[in-house]
Design a protein around this motif. Structure first.
Motif, PDB file in Angstrom:
ATOM      1  N   ARG A  18       0.838  -1.206   0.000  1.00 45.82           N
ATOM      2  CA  ARG A  18       0.000   0.000   0.000  1.00 45.82           C
ATOM      3  C   ARG A  18       0.871   1.253   0.000  1.00 45.82           C
ATOM      4  O   ARG A  18       0.567   2.228  -0.672  1.00 45.82           O
ATOM      5  CB  ARG A  18      -0.943   0.006   1.203  1.00 45.82           C
ATOM      6  N   ARG A  22       1.359   4.454  -3.193  1.00 44.76           N
ATOM      7  CA  ARG A  22       1.165   5.899  -3.110  1.00 44.76           C
ATOM      8  C   ARG A  22       2.400   6.696  -3.487  1.00 44.76           C
ATOM      9  O   ARG A  22       2.365   7.914  -3.550  1.00 44.76           O
ATOM     10  CB  ARG A  22       0.637   6.345  -1.757  1.00 44.76           C
ATOM     11  N   SER A  56       6.037  12.572  -3.674  1.00 41.25           N
ATOM     12  CA  SER A  56       4.728  11.925  -3.613  1.00 41.25           C
ATOM     13  C   SER A  56       3.804  12.652  -2.650  1.00 41.25           C
ATOM     14  O   SER A  56       2.615  12.834  -2.931  1.00 41.25           O
ATOM     15  CB  SER A  56       4.893  10.461  -3.204  1.00 41.25           C
ATOM     16  N   SER A  60       0.277  14.577  -3.528  1.00 43.62           N
ATOM     17  CA  SER A  60      -0.947  14.285  -2.770  1.00 43.62           C
ATOM     18  C   SER A  60      -1.549  15.555  -2.180  1.00 43.62           C
ATOM     19  O   SER A  60      -2.766  15.740  -2.185  1.00 43.62           O
ATOM     20  CB  SER A  60      -0.650  13.292  -1.642  1.00 43.62           C
TER      21      SER A  60
END
Length: 145
Positions: A18, A22, A56, A60
């Motif tokens: 997971r 991301r 990242s 986001s």
């Protein structure tokens, strides 16, 4: 680096996958870093991972703000304009103009080719139009996107 030296908490395989979902691929981060560094420069794995996490998180952050705007306006799709709005709203104004130029050039290439192919993407990536510096960066330091 041993497990004792790794500052990140231990995670199971599901949590690890997971987390990787991301983040941008490390190969892409490495390629971008190499483009702006001298040919003989070396970058440690830890440095690449730190940049990977920061980039990242930044994406986001910007995307979340754009998504909230789209939801407030009862839309399901985030547009390029939403992203530019969120970048401005969050105080990254220095990036707006180069990104507008990039978005414009991308749309032109899409129109010429009826969609983007690898050659068009390379042409866009190698364009000098996308070199810029932010106000917090000395004018002699340029970044190529």
């Amino acid at each position: 680096m041993s497990a004792e030296e790794d500052p990140r908490p231990a995670v199971d395989d599901d949590e690890e996958s997971r987390e990787q979902d991301r983040f941008l691929p490390i190969a892409n981060i490495s390629r971008i870093m190499k483009r702006v560094l001298p040919v003989n420069a070396k970058v440690s794995r830890e440095a690449k991972e730190a940049v990977q996490e920061c980039v990242s998180e930044f994406i986001s952050f910007i995307t979340s703000e754009a998504s909230e705007k789209a939801q407030r306006e009862k839309r399901k799709t985030i547009t390029g304009q939403d992203l530019l709005w969120s970048i401005t709203t969050l105080g990254f104004d220095n990036y707006v103009e180069p990104l507008k130029q990039h978005l414009h050039a991308l749309r032109e290439l899409e129109g010429e080719k009826g969609g983007l192919n690898k050659r068009a993407v390379n042409k866009l990536q190698n364009s000098e139009m996308f070199e810029f510096s932010g106000s917090s960066v000395e004018s002699s330091n340029w970044f190529r996107y």
